[in-house]
Design an enzyme around this catalytic site. Structure first.
Site, PDB file in Angstrom:
ATOM      1  N   GLY A  81       0.799  -1.216   0.000  1.00 43.43           N
ATOM      2  CA  GLY A  81       0.000   0.000   0.000  1.00 43.43           C
ATOM      3  C   GLY A  81       0.833   1.267   0.000  1.00 43.43           C
TER       4      GLY A  81
ATOM      5  N   GLY B  19       3.982  16.761   6.637  1.00 45.38           N
ATOM      6  CA  GLY B  19       4.681  17.986   6.275  1.00 45.38           C
ATOM      7  C   GLY B  19       5.954  18.200   7.062  1.00 45.38           C
TER       8      GLY B  19
ATOM      9  N   GLY C 298      -3.069  16.339   5.060  1.00 48.51           N
ATOM     10  CA  GLY C 298      -3.756  15.131   5.516  1.00 48.51           C
ATOM     11  C   GLY C 298      -4.163  14.220   4.384  1.00 48.51           C
TER      12      GLY C 298
ATOM     13  N   MET D  65      -5.547   7.550  10.936  1.00 46.55           N
ATOM     14  CA  MET D  65      -5.021   6.949   9.707  1.00 46.55           C
ATOM     15  C   MET D  65      -3.580   6.532   9.952  1.00 46.55           C
ATOM     16  SD  MET D  65      -6.687   9.126   6.594  1.00 46.55           S
ATOM     17  CE  MET D  65      -8.443   8.946   6.201  1.00 46.55           C
TER      18      MET D  65
ATOM     19  N   HIS E 152      -0.295   0.920  11.656  1.00 48.41           N
ATOM     20  CA  HIS E 152      -0.392  -0.106  12.698  1.00 48.41           C
ATOM     21  C   HIS E 152      -1.812  -0.235  13.232  1.00 48.41           C
ATOM     22  CE1 HIS E 152       1.301   3.688  14.264  1.00 48.41           C
ATOM     23  NE2 HIS E 152       0.520   3.523  15.313  1.00 48.41           N
TER      24      HIS E 152
ATOM     25  N   HIS F  55      20.502   1.079  33.691  1.00 47.40           N
ATOM     26  CA  HIS F  55      21.248   2.331  33.738  1.00 47.40           C
ATOM     27  C   HIS F  55      22.604   2.141  33.058  1.00 47.40           C
ATOM     28  CE1 HIS F  55      22.913   6.078  35.325  1.00 47.40           C
ATOM     29  NE2 HIS F  55      24.011   5.383  35.643  1.00 47.40           N
TER      30      HIS F  55
END
Length: 508
Positions: free
Chosen positions: A73, A224, A311, A358, A361, A487
């Site tokens: 896709g 963007g 978008g 959108m 995942h 750590h």
């Protein structure tokens, strides 16, 4: 040490899934060509192909139709993956050119071979798309290269890419996973022509043949800012034009303000509160006309390239929804119930084609859930635990509620934050921009439960996974704060932000 009291429902759900597996039904497998499929998936993107694979794993006879001719896709071909290749490569270039000073390393005459960079991007995409085809073969998914059109309940016409007569696929269930396409600029005249490489969308911005001197980005959202970051690192002067008075709508406001400050420090310019009227190609140069939202004189900007990044919208063109009466909502979004079912029995929809974020995942989780449901299992998606990431440097990641949402809902909450300037690993790496922010329940039966986590950090996209897991299991901030973190690591800041939310951190 107070154990979490909020995980019971999650444990019950997992138990239900386990029991469902034990009584998994046998489904049709190895049916002859021309016989009925258990499922036909229309779309082979990050929602569609996992749906098909999971259905194959569960013993279904399944087909997947993809019009692009390559699986994955938008995400894999012209979105998530190629953009991350460019983001990583451009970050390495900028580090070599500018960023090694604190470590005593210097390099002269650092150059970017853009053609080689683009070949690396293309090779990455090709390898991954081929891998999905291999998985289809492994799980016996029939793969059709063409456009799927629903002609009747239980019937899909597959129009081959190369032309010729359509092939009819009969099926018990249809899953719509057709994804989305770039949205236009509301109320403006912006004609995208990716071939001309002047007015482009996100797809065109991934394939520029030379580094532009100036780039204008319309829209201060995820796409963007990511694409603007790529070209800014390579030497482009980037100006972002945004209608709102803030960047990244939907992100916690405190995080968005800090993020904008970091981007500005890096050299990105912003024009906030402007409505774009037009973007045109004037003899090979981009011209953008805009008006201040609050009133004032019209302004004009010029650049080598103008990116339209306002978008995305669902893609349902040619789907055949009207043939069977599938209801479409705003912007062509397929309307579904809480189990992904449309108003037409046997037809389901997932991913960018339906409501919600959108995100690749999110689409994948929905695809796996609907495959499990149709196999008689307990497929479910917890929409309160879907992370979002912006892959700039530093990255921005979040899961759950923002502070603004909690205020709007009247939820009593407490805030805990911890800056990476107080984290030893971040300081040692000279990469200490950012913070971790926790939002937790204040009082009541769920006192201390994590409601939202927001991070700005160089590895925020990886770090957020701990927060997602915590929220999936209904953890409290104290559960996280009392969990030992190695750590020195960046993740110690995550622990200390949790401690800050219910008590006090150690190192700040």
């Amino acid at each position: 040490h107070r154990p979490s009291a909020f995980a019971a429902s999650a444990h019950s759900a997992m138990l239900g899934r386990s029991l469902a597996r034990a009584v998994r039904p046998r489904l049709s497998r190895g049916l002859a060509t021309g016989e009925t499929y258990d499922m036909v998936v229309i779309g082979g993107g990050p929602g569609g192909y996992p749906t098909a694979i999971k259905a194959g794993q569960l013993g279904m006879k399944v087909a997947c139709i993809e019009m692009r001719g390559r699986l994955g896709g938008t995400c894999l071909n012209v979105g998530c993956i190629p953009s991350k290749a460019l983001l990583h490569s451009s970050h390495l270039y900028e580090e070599a050119a500018k960023g090694w000073g604190p470590h005593g390393i210097s390099a002269d005459n650092v150059k970017m071979d853009l053609d080689k960079l683009m070949k690396h991007k293309a090779k990455t995409v090709t390898g991954l798309t081929g891998g999905i085809e291999g998985l289809f073969k492994k799980y016996k998914v029939d793969y059709f290269k063409g456009k799927g059109e629903i002609t009747a309940p239980g019937s899909v016409a597959m129009h081959p890419m190369e032309g010729g007569p359509a092939q009819t696929l009969s099926t018990k269930n249809i899953v719509i996973a057709t994804g989305s396409v770039p949205a236009g600029v509301p109320g403006a005249t912006v004609t995208v022509d990716n071939d001309a490489k002047v007015i482009v969308d996100s797809t065109g911005c991934l394939d520029l043949e030379k580094i532009p001197e100036k780039l204008i980005v319309i829209g201060a959202g995820v796409i963007g800012l990511e694409m603007g970051s790529v070209w800014r690192r390579l030497g482009t002067e980037v100006t972002v034009v945004e209608y709102l008075d803030r960047i990244t709508p939907g992100i916690d406001d405190e995080i968005a303000k800090k993020f904008k400050q970091i981007l500005e420090k890096q050299g990105m310019k912003f024009k906030m509160g402007y409505a774009v009227k037009s973007a045109t190609n004037e003899g090979g140069k981009g011209k953008l006309v805009m008006d201040p939202v609050g009133g004032g004189a019209t302004e004009t900007l010029e650049a080598d390239v103008i990116l339209s990044a306002t978008g995305r919208v669902p893609y349902t063109e040619g789907l055949g929804a009207e043939n069977v009466g599938v209801k479409l909502g705003a912007r062509g979004m397929v309307e579904i119930d809480d189990h992904f079912a449309t108003n037409v029995p046997g037809i389901y929809a997932i991913g960018d084609a339906v409501r919600g974020a959108m995100l690749a995942h999110k689409a994948e989780e929905e695809g796996i859930a609907i495959a499990e449901q149709l196999a008689g299992l307990g497929g479910h998606v917890n929409y309160d635990a879907i992370p979002g990431v912006i892959y700039t440097h530093p990255e921005v990641a979040s899961v759950g509620k923002t502070e603004e949402q909690l205020k709007g809902e009247g939820v009593a909450y407490k805030v805990g934050t911890f800056p990476f300037m107080a984290n030893s690993r971040a300081r040692a790496m000279a990469d200490a921009d950012g913070l971790v922010k926790f939002l937790i329940q204040d009082g009541g039966a769920h006192d201390g439960m994590v409601l939202g986590i927001h991070i700005i950090a160089s590895n925020a996209g990886e770090m957020i996974a701990e927060g997602v897991l915590a929220m999936e299991y209904g953890a409290s901030a104290e559960d996280i704060g009392r969990t030992c973190h190695a750590h020195p690591t960046m993740s110690e800041a995550f622990k200390e932000a949790a401690m800050s939310a219910y008590g006090k951190p150690i190192h700040f």
